[in-house]
Design an enzyme around this catalytic site. Structure first.
Site, PDB file in Angstrom:
ATOM      1  N   SER A  62       0.833  -1.312   0.086  1.00 33.37           N
ATOM      2  CA  SER A  62       0.127   0.016   0.054  1.00 33.37           C
ATOM      3  C   SER A  62       0.875   1.244  -0.147  1.00 33.37           C
ATOM      4  CB  SER A  62      -0.937   0.046   1.175  1.00 33.37           C
ATOM      5  OG  SER A  62      -1.725  -1.019   1.201  1.00 33.37           O
ATOM      6  N   HIS A  67      -0.677   3.421   4.956  1.00 31.39           N
ATOM      7  CA  HIS A  67      -0.162   2.595   6.254  1.00 31.39           C
ATOM      8  C   HIS A  67      -0.347   3.543   7.422  1.00 31.39           C
ATOM      9  CE1 HIS A  67       2.115  -0.494   3.522  1.00 31.39           C
ATOM     10  NE2 HIS A  67       0.874  -1.131   4.170  1.00 31.39           N
ATOM     11  N   SER A  91       4.425  -7.640   2.026  1.00 30.09           N
ATOM     12  CA  SER A  91       5.816  -7.316   1.978  1.00 30.09           C
ATOM     13  C   SER A  91       6.453  -7.325   3.524  1.00 30.09           C
ATOM     14  CB  SER A  91       6.042  -5.919   1.648  1.00 30.09           C
ATOM     15  OG  SER A  91       5.394  -5.024   2.626  1.00 30.09           O
ATOM     16  N   ASP A 150      -4.757 -19.227   5.754  1.00 26.41           N
ATOM     17  CA  ASP A 150      -5.564 -18.160   5.435  1.00 26.41           C
ATOM     18  C   ASP A 150      -5.903 -17.245   6.411  1.00 26.41           C
ATOM     19  OD1 ASP A 150      -8.087 -17.171   4.510  1.00 26.41           O
ATOM     20  OD2 ASP A 150      -9.306 -19.322   3.841  1.00 26.41           O
ATOM     21  N   THR A 223      -9.085 -13.038  -0.554  1.00 24.63           N
ATOM     22  CA  THR A 223      -9.779 -14.045  -1.195  1.00 24.63           C
ATOM     23  C   THR A 223      -9.167 -15.625  -0.918  1.00 24.63           C
ATOM     24  OG1 THR A 223     -10.642 -14.617  -3.397  1.00 24.63           O
ATOM     25  CG2 THR A 223      -8.325 -13.769  -3.115  1.00 24.63           C
ATOM     26  N   GLN A 228      -6.261 -15.463  -6.383  1.00 33.05           N
ATOM     27  CA  GLN A 228      -5.479 -14.252  -6.479  1.00 33.05           C
ATOM     28  C   GLN A 228      -4.611 -14.236  -7.831  1.00 33.05           C
ATOM     29  OE1 GLN A 228      -4.155 -12.944  -2.703  1.00 33.05           O
ATOM     30  NE2 GLN A 228      -2.250 -12.296  -3.721  1.00 33.05           N
TER      31      GLN A 228
HETATM   32  N1  SAH Z   1      -0.192  -5.022   3.699  1.00 33.00           N
HETATM   33  C1  SAH Z   1       0.744  -5.656   2.665  1.00 33.00           C
HETATM   34  C2  SAH Z   1       0.163  -6.253   1.418  1.00 33.00           C
HETATM   35  C3  SAH Z   1      -1.213  -5.823   0.947  1.00 33.00           C
HETATM   36  S1  SAH Z   1      -1.787  -6.611  -0.564  1.00 33.00           S
HETATM   37  C4  SAH Z   1       1.637  -4.695   2.288  1.00 33.00           C
HETATM   38  O1  SAH Z   1       1.550  -3.410   2.355  1.00 33.00           O
HETATM   39  O2  SAH Z   1       2.862  -5.030   1.672  1.00 33.00           O
HETATM   40  C5  SAH Z   1      -3.030  -7.867   0.209  1.00 33.00           C
HETATM   41  C6  SAH Z   1      -2.416  -8.977   0.570  1.00 33.00           C
HETATM   42  O3  SAH Z   1      -3.256  -9.959   1.265  1.00 33.00           O
HETATM   43  C7  SAH Z   1      -1.573  -9.950  -0.391  1.00 33.00           C
HETATM   44  O4  SAH Z   1      -0.386 -10.077  -0.231  1.00 33.00           O
HETATM   45  C8  SAH Z   1      -2.184 -11.125  -0.694  1.00 33.00           C
HETATM   46  O5  SAH Z   1      -1.593 -12.116  -0.617  1.00 33.00           O
HETATM   47  C9  SAH Z   1      -3.155 -11.327   0.869  1.00 33.00           C
HETATM   48  N2  SAH Z   1      -4.193 -11.968   0.918  1.00 33.00           N
HETATM   49  C10 SAH Z   1      -5.335 -12.114   0.053  1.00 33.00           C
HETATM   50  N3  SAH Z   1      -6.435 -13.010   0.383  1.00 33.00           N
HETATM   51  C11 SAH Z   1      -5.831 -13.486   1.554  1.00 33.00           C
HETATM   52  C12 SAH Z   1      -6.169 -14.536   2.551  1.00 33.00           C
HETATM   53  N4  SAH Z   1      -7.366 -15.233   2.327  1.00 33.00           N
HETATM   54  N5  SAH Z   1      -5.420 -14.968   3.594  1.00 33.00           N
HETATM   55  C13 SAH Z   1      -4.233 -14.450   3.943  1.00 33.00           C
HETATM   56  N6  SAH Z   1      -3.637 -13.363   2.805  1.00 33.00           N
HETATM   57  C14 SAH Z   1      -4.422 -12.868   1.928  1.00 33.00           C
END
Ligand code: SAH
Length: 229
Positions: A62, A67, A91, A150, A223, A228
């Protein structure tokens, strides 16, 4: 305006965010200053841009101002010693910021941050990012724990959590996450599909849950792993 915050160094990014009134708390600015965003992006030249950037696997880090907002809403629950769950930790950047807020070596209070993401490759990358950012010892000591799984199910064994951050938009609020909130505790979660809003879910000392809409946003979906991309 977000773009005005872009800098050429991490400190310049944080200084520009401060100048543009993004921070309501110096605690948040200080924590963000300790985390060099260059360790958490794929292209170092984009590190200090106040914009979201792709990190592969259909995920996005993001924008730093988002953040900052998320951290600020959760801040009353991020005292030294607190437990935090970051769902969709990607990340690992926000896990590092949360770590600096909940763990204070000078006060001898070490909190716990659990990051969970369903893409194992991202979890491995985030662990490398945190190590490069000097947090290897805290990973070894499990003050920071990065889990592949998950996130809609939370991570019960380390809970309950004073603060839960969800970094992907859920069609509906996952019940397991509300259950794993401490009393008191707060969750920051984007909710919706085409149109999304950030919801602030508060659980009070008696366990009563209230919801509040904070702002319109656009996040990647929370999801199934195979959906994804
Ligand atoms: N906040 C993080 C990433 C945001 S993107 C940053 O700023 O780096 C959203 C993240 O959610 C992705 O890494 C994706 O893999 C994760 N995500 C989506 N669905 C998920 C689920 N069911 N369980 C765990 N992670 C999930």
């Amino acid at each position: 305006m977000a773009w005005r915050c872009t800098g050429t160094t991490n400190t310049e990014l944080i200084t520009n965010m401060a100048k543009n009134g993004i921070f309501q708390s110096t605690r948040v600015a200080e924590a963000m200053d300790k985390v060099d965003r260059a360790h958490y992006v794929r292209n170092k030249k984009d590190a200090y841009m106040d914009s979201p950037q792709t990190i592969g696997h259909g995920a996005t880090i993001s924008a730093p101002h988002m953040h900052a907002h998320a951290t600020q809403y959760l801040l009353p629950y991020l005292a030294p010693g607190a437990k935090v769950l970051d769902v969709g930790s990607g990340s690992g950047y926000l896990c590092a910021i949360f770590h600096h807020l909940v763990s204070s070596e000078s006060e001898g209070k070490l909190g716990k941050v659990v990051g969970i993401d369903h893409i194992p490759e991202l979890v491995d990358w985030s662990i490398g990012n945190l190590k490069r950012d000097g947090l290897g010892k805290h990973l070894d000591d499990q003050n920071i724990e990065m889990i592949a799984g998950d996130g809609r199910k939370g991570y019960e064994s380390a809970g309950p959590y004073n603060a839960i951050h969800v970094g992907a938009a859920a069609p509906t609020i996952p019940a397991a996450l509300v259950e794993q909130l401490a009393s008191p505790g707060r969750m920051f979660i984007p909710v919706g599909t085409e149109s999304q809003v950030i919801m602030q879910i508060d659980k009070d000392v008696n366990g009563a849950v209230t919801e509040k809409e904070l702002m319109d946003v656009m996040y990647v979906p929370l999801t199934d792993r195979e959906k994804q991309f």
